[in-house]
Design a protein around this motif. Structure first.
Motif, PDB file in Angstrom:
ATOM      1  N   GLU A 139       0.821  -1.203   0.000  1.00  0.00           N
ATOM      2  CA  GLU A 139       0.000   0.000   0.000  1.00  0.00           C
ATOM      3  C   GLU A 139       0.860   1.261   0.000  1.00  0.00           C
ATOM      4  O   GLU A 139       0.572   2.233  -0.708  1.00  0.00           O
ATOM      5  CB  GLU A 139      -0.928  -0.011   1.216  1.00  0.00           C
ATOM      6  CG  GLU A 139      -1.915   1.151   1.232  1.00  0.00           C
ATOM      7  CD  GLU A 139      -2.859   1.065   2.414  1.00  0.00           C
ATOM      8  OE1 GLU A 139      -2.477   1.572   3.499  1.00  0.00           O
ATOM      9  OE2 GLU A 139      -3.957   0.505   2.257  1.00  0.00           O
ATOM     10  N   TYR A 140       1.928   1.244   0.805  1.00  0.00           N
ATOM     11  CA  TYR A 140       2.827   2.399   0.856  1.00  0.00           C
ATOM     12  C   TYR A 140       3.434   2.665  -0.524  1.00  0.00           C
ATOM     13  O   TYR A 140       3.478   3.811  -0.989  1.00  0.00           O
ATOM     14  CB  TYR A 140       3.936   2.165   1.874  1.00  0.00           C
ATOM     15  CG  TYR A 140       4.985   3.251   1.879  1.00  0.00           C
ATOM     16  CD1 TYR A 140       4.758   4.449   2.555  1.00  0.00           C
ATOM     17  CD2 TYR A 140       6.188   3.091   1.190  1.00  0.00           C
ATOM     18  CE1 TYR A 140       5.712   5.473   2.544  1.00  0.00           C
ATOM     19  CE2 TYR A 140       7.144   4.104   1.175  1.00  0.00           C
ATOM     20  CZ  TYR A 140       6.901   5.288   1.852  1.00  0.00           C
ATOM     21  OH  TYR A 140       7.842   6.295   1.831  1.00  0.00           O
ATOM     22  N   ALA A 141       3.904   1.598  -1.183  1.00  0.00           N
ATOM     23  CA  ALA A 141       4.522   1.755  -2.503  1.00  0.00           C
ATOM     24  C   ALA A 141       3.520   2.300  -3.514  1.00  0.00           C
ATOM     25  O   ALA A 141       3.835   3.201  -4.302  1.00  0.00           O
ATOM     26  CB  ALA A 141       5.093   0.421  -2.978  1.00  0.00           C
ATOM     27  N   PHE A 142       2.291   1.782  -3.497  1.00  0.00           N
ATOM     28  CA  PHE A 142       1.257   2.280  -4.406  1.00  0.00           C
ATOM     29  C   PHE A 142       0.990   3.763  -4.148  1.00  0.00           C
ATOM     30  O   PHE A 142       0.860   4.545  -5.094  1.00  0.00           O
ATOM     31  CB  PHE A 142      -0.031   1.471  -4.236  1.00  0.00           C
ATOM     32  CG  PHE A 142      -0.253   0.440  -5.307  1.00  0.00           C
ATOM     33  CD1 PHE A 142      -1.275   0.572  -6.226  1.00  0.00           C
ATOM     34  CD2 PHE A 142       0.575  -0.666  -5.398  1.00  0.00           C
ATOM     35  CE1 PHE A 142      -1.491  -0.373  -7.211  1.00  0.00           C
ATOM     36  CE2 PHE A 142       0.381  -1.623  -6.374  1.00  0.00           C
ATOM     37  CZ  PHE A 142      -0.649  -1.480  -7.290  1.00  0.00           C
ATOM     38  N   ASP A 143       0.880   4.120  -2.863  1.00  0.00           N
ATOM     39  CA  ASP A 143       0.637   5.531  -2.531  1.00  0.00           C
ATOM     40  C   ASP A 143       1.722   6.429  -3.104  1.00  0.00           C
ATOM     41  O   ASP A 143       1.443   7.496  -3.664  1.00  0.00           O
ATOM     42  CB  ASP A 143       0.601   5.703  -1.006  1.00  0.00           C
ATOM     43  CG  ASP A 143      -0.723   5.281  -0.388  1.00  0.00           C
ATOM     44  OD1 ASP A 143      -1.722   5.175  -1.123  1.00  0.00           O
ATOM     45  OD2 ASP A 143      -0.758   5.066   0.835  1.00  0.00           O
ATOM     46  N   GLN A 144       2.969   6.020  -2.950  1.00  0.00           N
ATOM     47  CA  GLN A 144       4.091   6.833  -3.419  1.00  0.00           C
ATOM     48  C   GLN A 144       4.119   6.911  -4.950  1.00  0.00           C
ATOM     49  O   GLN A 144       4.297   7.983  -5.526  1.00  0.00           O
ATOM     50  CB  GLN A 144       5.417   6.247  -2.907  1.00  0.00           C
ATOM     51  CG  GLN A 144       5.566   6.253  -1.401  1.00  0.00           C
ATOM     52  CD  GLN A 144       5.390   7.638  -0.807  1.00  0.00           C
ATOM     53  OE1 GLN A 144       6.057   8.596  -1.194  1.00  0.00           O
ATOM     54  NE2 GLN A 144       4.469   7.765   0.133  1.00  0.00           N
TER      55      GLN A 144
END
Length: 234
Positions: free
Chosen positions: A184-189
């Motif tokens: 999720e963090y990677a997608f957000d970034q």
């Protein structure tokens, strides 16, 4: 049979360092001279630019998967996590898949399967995507990752794929994950920070120029042929 095979060459040319580590670990052949060669990315300099969203009827931004669609390349969990994320965020983004499918793809308004496409269409799909998502755990090089890097696109991969994790570590051209929080963090970034997205894309492109140009790879083979094969006693 393979233990003998991997211990008799004058030289072994590997695709990646991760591939070399695997072979050394299994066949105990660290004494064999080797080079990391890989192969160059072949994208036309004069690539025709298509309006890919109009051509493929994609009505919003999209993240892209390219490759064979089966359990070894993209798992049920990968689909579940993508859908969980896309259903949660407010921004409309589709998950577009390119390639022949050998498993059932979840039916969802967030997922679009294009099937097999020609190279020009594939390259335009990569170039106009938000980023490339390649969750395969089993790769020896990953040409599509190198193609995305060469077009300035960041890539998200699974940490369990040693080859692609190395590409990300060495290039700083994307992210890898091993749980949903990291995913999720990677997608957000990648999907929410345009300047970071472009910066990672530039890093990936520099990595290709430094390591995967035709000139660099031909020079590696030439060096081995002239110095290790032609002069085996050295």
């Amino acid at each position: 049979v393979f233990e003998s095979l991997f211990n008799i060459p004058a030289c072994i040319m590997y695709n990646t360092m991760a591939e070399k580590r695997l072979v050394n670990r299994i066949f105990k052949n660290e004494s064999i001279y080797s080079e990391i060669a890989g192969t160059w990315v072949d994208i036309p300099d004069n690539l025709p630019e298509l309006d890919i969203k109009a051509k493929m009827k994609i009505n919003c931004d999209y993240i892209l998967y390219v490759g064979r669609i089966d359990d070894f390349k993209i798992t049920k969990q990968d689909f579940e996590w993508v859908l969980k994320y896309l259903q949660k965020i407010k921004k409309k983004i589709k998950f577009v898949l390119v390639g022949n499918s050998y498993i059932q793809i979840p039916a969802s308004e967030h997922i679009m399967h294009l099937g097999f496409v020609d190279k020009i269409t594939k390259f335009n799909l990569i170039k106009q995507s938000v980023f490339l998502f390649q969750p395969s755990r089993f790769e020896s090089l990953s040409m599509v990752l190198l193609e995305a890097f060469s077009m300035g696109k960041p890539v998200l991969v699974h940490q369990d794929c040693e080859v692609m994790k190395d590409h990300i570590d060495q290039s700083q051209g994307g992210y890898y994950y091993n749980d949903y929080a990291g995913f999720e963090y990677a997608f957000d970034q990648l999907a929410g920070n345009e300047s970071l997205n472009k910066s990672l894309g530039r890093s990936g492109k520099m990595y290709i120029g430094k390591n995967y140009s035709s000139e660099k790879i031909i020079a590696r083979f030439q060096h081995v042929i002239e110095n290790r094969i032609s002069k085996p006693d050295n």
